[in-house]
Design an enzyme around this catalytic site. Structure first.
Site, PDB file in Angstrom:
ATOM      1  N   LYS A 151     -14.097   2.364  16.994  1.00 38.05           N
ATOM      2  CA  LYS A 151     -15.405   2.697  17.580  1.00 38.05           C
ATOM      3  C   LYS A 151     -16.367   3.113  16.484  1.00 38.05           C
ATOM      4  O   LYS A 151     -17.501   2.678  16.455  1.00 38.05           O
ATOM      5  CB  LYS A 151     -15.214   3.821  18.603  1.00 38.05           C
ATOM      6  CG  LYS A 151     -16.076   3.799  19.789  1.00 38.05           C
ATOM      7  CD  LYS A 151     -15.674   2.866  20.913  1.00 38.05           C
ATOM      8  CE  LYS A 151     -15.392   1.453  20.547  1.00 38.05           C
ATOM      9  NZ  LYS A 151     -14.737   0.681  21.545  1.00 38.05           N
ATOM     10  N   ASN A 163     -21.949 -23.618  24.055  1.00 37.07           N
ATOM     11  CA  ASN A 163     -21.176 -22.431  23.639  1.00 37.07           C
ATOM     12  C   ASN A 163     -19.769 -22.884  23.291  1.00 37.07           C
ATOM     13  O   ASN A 163     -19.212 -23.742  23.980  1.00 37.07           O
ATOM     14  CB  ASN A 163     -21.042 -21.433  24.802  1.00 37.07           C
ATOM     15  CG  ASN A 163     -22.290 -20.611  25.011  1.00 37.07           C
ATOM     16  OD1 ASN A 163     -23.288 -20.830  24.352  1.00 37.07           O
ATOM     17  ND2 ASN A 163     -22.215 -19.681  25.944  1.00 37.07           N
ATOM     18  N   GLY A 164     -19.173 -22.273  22.282  1.00 34.33           N
ATOM     19  CA  GLY A 164     -17.786 -22.623  21.930  1.00 34.33           C
ATOM     20  C   GLY A 164     -17.740 -23.329  20.588  1.00 34.33           C
ATOM     21  O   GLY A 164     -18.669 -23.213  19.775  1.00 34.33           O
ATOM     22  N   LYS A 206     -20.055  -9.553  22.325  1.00 36.10           N
ATOM     23  CA  LYS A 206     -19.383  -8.878  23.430  1.00 36.10           C
ATOM     24  C   LYS A 206     -18.204  -9.675  23.952  1.00 36.10           C
ATOM     25  O   LYS A 206     -17.165  -9.128  24.293  1.00 36.10           O
ATOM     26  CB  LYS A 206     -20.394  -8.643  24.558  1.00 36.10           C
ATOM     27  CG  LYS A 206     -19.844  -7.851  25.736  1.00 36.10           C
ATOM     28  CD  LYS A 206     -19.533  -6.429  25.339  1.00 36.10           C
ATOM     29  CE  LYS A 206     -18.870  -5.613  26.419  1.00 36.10           C
ATOM     30  NZ  LYS A 206     -18.219  -4.416  25.885  1.00 36.10           N
ATOM     31  N   ARG A 213     -24.430  -9.805  24.405  1.00 35.54           N
ATOM     32  CA  ARG A 213     -23.282 -10.570  23.914  1.00 35.54           C
ATOM     33  C   ARG A 213     -23.348 -10.785  22.404  1.00 35.54           C
ATOM     34  O   ARG A 213     -22.353 -11.165  21.791  1.00 35.54           O
ATOM     35  CB  ARG A 213     -23.228 -11.924  24.615  1.00 35.54           C
ATOM     36  CG  ARG A 213     -22.909 -11.809  26.089  1.00 35.54           C
ATOM     37  CD  ARG A 213     -23.122 -13.134  26.769  1.00 35.54           C
ATOM     38  NE  ARG A 213     -22.338 -14.190  26.143  1.00 35.54           N
ATOM     39  CZ  ARG A 213     -21.168 -14.605  26.585  1.00 35.54           C
ATOM     40  NH1 ARG A 213     -20.649 -14.060  27.644  1.00 35.54           N
ATOM     41  NH2 ARG A 213     -20.520 -15.564  25.966  1.00 35.54           N
ATOM     42  N   CYS A 258     -22.461 -16.625  22.082  1.00 33.37           N
ATOM     43  CA  CYS A 258     -23.619 -17.392  22.542  1.00 33.37           C
ATOM     44  C   CYS A 258     -23.833 -17.236  24.044  1.00 33.37           C
ATOM     45  O   CYS A 258     -22.903 -16.969  24.792  1.00 33.37           O
ATOM     46  CB  CYS A 258     -23.419 -18.870  22.248  1.00 33.37           C
ATOM     47  SG  CYS A 258     -22.885 -19.197  20.577  1.00 33.37           S
ATOM     48  N   GLU A 273     -17.337   0.073  14.085  1.00 33.39           N
ATOM     49  CA  GLU A 273     -18.106  -1.057  14.620  1.00 33.39           C
ATOM     50  C   GLU A 273     -19.565  -0.715  14.873  1.00 33.39           C
ATOM     51  O   GLU A 273     -20.421  -1.583  14.777  1.00 33.39           O
ATOM     52  CB  GLU A 273     -17.452  -1.656  15.874  1.00 33.39           C
ATOM     53  CG  GLU A 273     -17.515  -0.816  17.105  1.00 33.39           C
ATOM     54  CD  GLU A 273     -16.930  -1.512  18.332  1.00 33.39           C
ATOM     55  OE1 GLU A 273     -17.156  -2.708  18.511  1.00 33.39           O
ATOM     56  OE2 GLU A 273     -16.253  -0.822  19.117  1.00 33.39           O
ATOM     57  N   HIS A 325       2.016   8.329   2.470  1.00 38.75           N
ATOM     58  CA  HIS A 325       2.645   7.176   1.828  1.00 38.75           C
ATOM     59  C   HIS A 325       1.615   6.255   1.178  1.00 38.75           C
ATOM     60  O   HIS A 325       1.899   5.086   0.918  1.00 38.75           O
ATOM     61  CB  HIS A 325       3.494   6.411   2.850  1.00 38.75           C
ATOM     62  CG  HIS A 325       4.638   7.229   3.361  1.00 38.75           C
ATOM     63  ND1 HIS A 325       5.724   7.540   2.582  1.00 38.75           N
ATOM     64  CD2 HIS A 325       4.827   7.855   4.551  1.00 38.75           C
ATOM     65  CE1 HIS A 325       6.557   8.310   3.276  1.00 38.75           C
ATOM     66  NE2 HIS A 325       6.032   8.513   4.481  1.00 38.75           N
ATOM     67  N   TRP A 345     -24.759 -17.449  18.341  1.00 38.43           N
ATOM     68  CA  TRP A 345     -24.028 -16.567  17.423  1.00 38.43           C
ATOM     69  C   TRP A 345     -23.348 -17.518  16.440  1.00 38.43           C
ATOM     70  O   TRP A 345     -22.451 -18.273  16.826  1.00 38.43           O
ATOM     71  CB  TRP A 345     -23.009 -15.756  18.223  1.00 38.43           C
ATOM     72  CG  TRP A 345     -22.281 -14.702  17.466  1.00 38.43           C
ATOM     73  CD1 TRP A 345     -22.710 -13.435  17.200  1.00 38.43           C
ATOM     74  CD2 TRP A 345     -20.964 -14.793  16.905  1.00 38.43           C
ATOM     75  NE1 TRP A 345     -21.748 -12.739  16.523  1.00 38.43           N
ATOM     76  CE2 TRP A 345     -20.667 -13.536  16.320  1.00 38.43           C
ATOM     77  CE3 TRP A 345     -20.003 -15.807  16.845  1.00 38.43           C
ATOM     78  CZ2 TRP A 345     -19.450 -13.281  15.693  1.00 38.43           C
ATOM     79  CZ3 TRP A 345     -18.796 -15.549  16.208  1.00 38.43           C
ATOM     80  CH2 TRP A 345     -18.543 -14.290  15.639  1.00 38.43           C
ATOM     81  N   GLU A 374      -8.324   3.616  18.190  1.00 36.52           N
ATOM     82  CA  GLU A 374      -9.560   3.361  18.930  1.00 36.52           C
ATOM     83  C   GLU A 374     -10.729   4.156  18.329  1.00 36.52           C
ATOM     84  O   GLU A 374     -11.846   3.651  18.225  1.00 36.52           O
ATOM     85  CB  GLU A 374      -9.351   3.679  20.415  1.00 36.52           C
ATOM     86  CG  GLU A 374     -10.563   3.493  21.291  1.00 36.52           C
ATOM     87  CD  GLU A 374     -11.201   2.114  21.242  1.00 36.52           C
ATOM     88  OE1 GLU A 374     -10.609   1.181  20.689  1.00 36.52           O
ATOM     89  OE2 GLU A 374     -12.331   1.985  21.758  1.00 36.52           O
TER      90      GLU A 374
HETATM   91  C1  F6R Z   1     -14.714  -3.062  20.660  1.00 39.69           C
HETATM   92  C2  F6R Z   1     -14.503  -4.092  21.649  1.00 39.69           C
HETATM   93  C3  F6R Z   1     -13.670  -5.249  21.287  1.00 39.69           C
HETATM   94  C4  F6R Z   1     -13.028  -5.870  22.535  1.00 39.69           C
HETATM   95  C5  F6R Z   1     -12.286  -7.158  22.174  1.00 39.69           C
HETATM   96  C6  F6R Z   1     -11.605  -7.767  23.367  1.00 39.69           C
HETATM   97  O1  F6R Z   1     -15.439  -1.990  21.168  1.00 39.69           O
HETATM   98  O2  F6R Z   1     -15.037  -4.018  22.734  1.00 39.69           O
HETATM   99  O3  F6R Z   1     -12.711  -4.923  20.337  1.00 39.69           O
HETATM  100  O4  F6R Z   1     -12.152  -4.958  23.101  1.00 39.69           O
HETATM  101  O5  F6R Z   1     -13.188  -8.071  21.640  1.00 39.69           O
HETATM  102  O6  F6R Z   1     -12.514  -8.042  24.378  1.00 39.69           O
HETATM  103  P1  F6R Z   1     -12.077  -8.242  25.868  1.00 39.69           P
HETATM  104  O7  F6R Z   1     -11.611  -6.940  26.402  1.00 39.69           O
HETATM  105  O8  F6R Z   1     -13.311  -8.734  26.561  1.00 39.69           O
HETATM  106  O9  F6R Z   1     -10.977  -9.264  25.864  1.00 39.69           O
END
Ligand code: F6R
Length: 607
Positions: free
Chosen positions: A484, A101-102, A602, A27, A2, A487, A503, A75, A480
């Site tokens: 990527k 927010n929260g 985000k 976000r 949010c 997502e 396995h 959100w 990773e």
């Molecule tokens: C994926 C991504 C997330 C963040 C995770 C932690 O591309 O960006 O997996 O890495 O939500 O976020 P931060 O680094 O802000 O603690």
């Protein structure tokens, strides 16, 4: 997650709120709303969906003239995305309205009591209890009412409130969810995040937990829970508004991938002598005598930590544990004063990472944070912080912040190795020279793999599942790569240590199934090549990402991406880049919402 913006001044509040919220779109959100004070009357406008839909609604209401208001992008956590669950939420008389927010964890108990008292609820959110509590507790002094609310609610919250009684004032309160006050000229702001306001001001007050701000056009006052005025320092943001522009790129993600050479340059500028690395303030903590190091983070940041573990163990010969932050506090953790805790978070606000940081401090560990947001909770609460200097990362999928994290782990590992006398001066000199070349190699990798990444994207886009394999540090890269891809393209992707495939998951490999194999380390490359053979024998489509000096000639695969030549030590930085590009182009082929993938946010400020 949010986003919040609040404004009071002489400009058009509705416009400022919507524009501020647009800066927070990255976000992630599923509905939006604003409330403005128009001739001392509160009017709310809310809409499920995007800010464009809210703007249409506002346009249908004619010109909205108001100098004070609050806005929110939601959100969904409690209650589906809908007009009625969107914020702002108002009290029974429509005199007070809030955005939040929260999560209010004890909202059910509070709601029950409020219902018994006759309050009427319009939404199924946890947030709405806040405004009904304010309605109950407000006796002409909003600061006092917020102090009382703060004592009653549990959970994480950034709350911004306005009331018809004070048509030119906005109020803020926060705990465990970020909130800042932006300082303007005869106008002032509140926002959940600095980027919302960068085009308006660079000067901010950062809220600490349980602080309340009373904001009007002329001044911003902060109060503690005892009702006393607080002195606060002004924080000057060093990010520019144009850093949150796409600058001609179709997506922030592509822009951010292309910014990586500069990020690497910034991180390394003025850090090296011929045989030493200057890590600034964190050095004092690094120099302590630790029995072990623990790294904790979530998601992509966690993946950088997995690389960090390999690097620190290799260069500094210190045992390292790496833990997913959301798991750490639910297990026996063995953290004590002999532990150096490294907490990694781009946003510096990830709720689980913050909780892990607090736990580590409580148990006596020294905490070093790697974070991209100065003034964030992680930055402020760690014993010492290292800035990732990636600049604002807007795309939900992290790219440049990830590469920054990986690079900082290299610096950290080399520094610790040097402090431990585990690396000879001659070797360190060579490694420093390699680091200095890295920004150029990153640039080369981006340019060289752009075309092939498009071709590979085209070839994998219709598959339901994609696999990523590697051993040792290459497995960390595989993790990773899979994250990527899934997502932003929504294709199911799994990473495995290469030796693990047989396995179980090998059962899923059949004609054409794409497998990405990463081989940047000589000591395990040959073993991974054998695993590639196993995949090819079952008809899998193999895309090999390999360092130049590996004997990749021994194998005929569908695509070979050979990284620019340099000491293989650095290939883990370079190998991340084709993985990012392939994910980007696959998502592009599939017409996904690349910068704002569905269901994701985000900054994950709830646990
Ligand atoms: C994926 C991504 C997330 C963040 C995770 C932690 O591309 O960006 O997996 O890495 O939500 O976020 P931060 O680094 O802000 O603690």
């Amino acid at each position: 997650m949010c986003g919040i913006v609040g404004y009071t001044g002489n400009a058009n509040a509705a416009e400022i709120l919507v524009n501020g919220l647009k800066n927070l779109e990255y976000r992630g959100y599923d509905s939006a709303g604003i409330a403005v004070l128009n001739e001392n009357k509160l009017n709310s406008y809310k809409s499920k969906g995007s800010l464009d839909m809210l703007e249409d609604k506002l346009a249908n209401n004619g010109k909205i003239v108001a100098g004070t208001g609050i806005g929110h992008t939601r959100w969904a956590t409690h209650g589906v995305p809908s007009d009625f669950n969107s914020h702002p939420h108002s009290d029974c008389n429509g005199k007070i309205t809030i955005v939040h927010n929260g999560i209010i964890e004890n909202y059910q108990v509070l709601k029950k009591e409020l219902l018994t008292k006759g309050h009427k609820f319009d939404s199924s959110t946890d947030s709405e209890v806040v405004v009904h509590l304010l309605e109950d507790l407000y006796e002409g002094d909003m600061v006092q009412a917020l102090i009382e609310v703060d004592k009653l609610i549990e959970g994480s919250y950034a709350i911004v409130a306005i009331s018809e009684d004070e048509p030119e004032t906005i109020y803020g309160l926060k705990k465990d969810s970020p909130l800042v006050a932006g300082i303007g000229r005869e106008e002032n702001y509140l926002a959940s995040d600095i980027p919302a306001l960068l085009s308006k001001t660079k000067d901010f007050y950062i809220f600490e937990d349980d602080e309340i701000a009373k904001v009007n056009r002329e001044k911003i006052e902060f109060y503690g829970l005892n009702g006393k005025l607080l002195e606060k320092d002004v924080f000057e943001a060093d990010w520019d508004a144009d850093m949150v522009d796409k600058k001609g790129y179709d997506h922030f993600m592509l822009k951010e991938i292309n910014e990586q050479p500069d990020v690497a340059r910034r991180i390394m500028a003025d850090r090296f002598t011929e045989t030493d690395i200057d890590l600034g303030d964190i050095e004092e903590i690094l120099a302590g005598d630790y029995k072990k190091i623990m790294i904790t983070a979530c998601g992509t940041a966690y993946h950088s930590g997995v690389i960090g573990r390999f690097l620190i163990e290799e260069f500094a010969d210190i045992p390292v544990d790496v833990e997913v932050a959301s798991e750490l506090r639910y297990k026996k953790n063995f953290i004590d004063k002999n532990t150096l805790m490294v907490v990694v978070s781009q946003s510096g606000e990830t709720a689980d990472t913050l909780a892990a940081l607090r736990l580590a401090k409580k148990q006596g560990a020294k905490v070093v944070a790697l974070t991209n947001v100065i003034g964030s909770s992680v930055d402020r609460e760690a014993d010492s912080s290292f800035q990732l200097m990636a600049g604002p990362e807007i795309s939900v999928a992290s790219t440049k912040a990830y590469v920054a994290m990986v690079l900082v782990f290299y610096l950290l590992a080399l520094k610790l190795g040097n402090l431990n006398n585990n690396i000879s001066k001659a070797r360190l000199k060579e490694l420093i020279a390699g680091l200095k070349r890295l920004p150029y190699r990153i640039q080369e990798t981006i340019s060289e793999f752009d075309e092939i990444s498009k071709e590979i994207a085209e070839s994998i886009k219709d598959y339901k599942s994609v696999f990523f394999i590697g051993r040792n540090i290459d497995y960390a890269l595989a993790l990773e790569g899979a994250l990527k891809l899934k997502e932003i393209s929504y294709i199911h992707a799994e990473a495995h240590p290469a030796g693990e495939l047989k396995h179980g998951s090998l059962a899923l490999i059949e004609d054409g199934v794409p497998v990405f194999a990463i081989t940047t380390r000589e000591n395990v490359a040959m073993k991974t090549l054998s695993n590639i053979e196993e995949v090819m024998a079952r008809g899998g489509q193999v895309n090999l990402i390999t360092a130049k000096n590996i004997e990749y000639d021994k194998i005929e695969v569908d695509n070979k991406l050979i990284l620019p030549e340099m000491d293989n030590i650095w290939s883990s930085v370079l190998a991340a880049i084709p993985l990012q590009l392939i994910s980007y182009y696959t998502a592009l082929e599939l017409e996904r919402n690349i910068d704002k993938p569905r269901n994701l946010a985000k900054s994950v400020t709830v646990e």
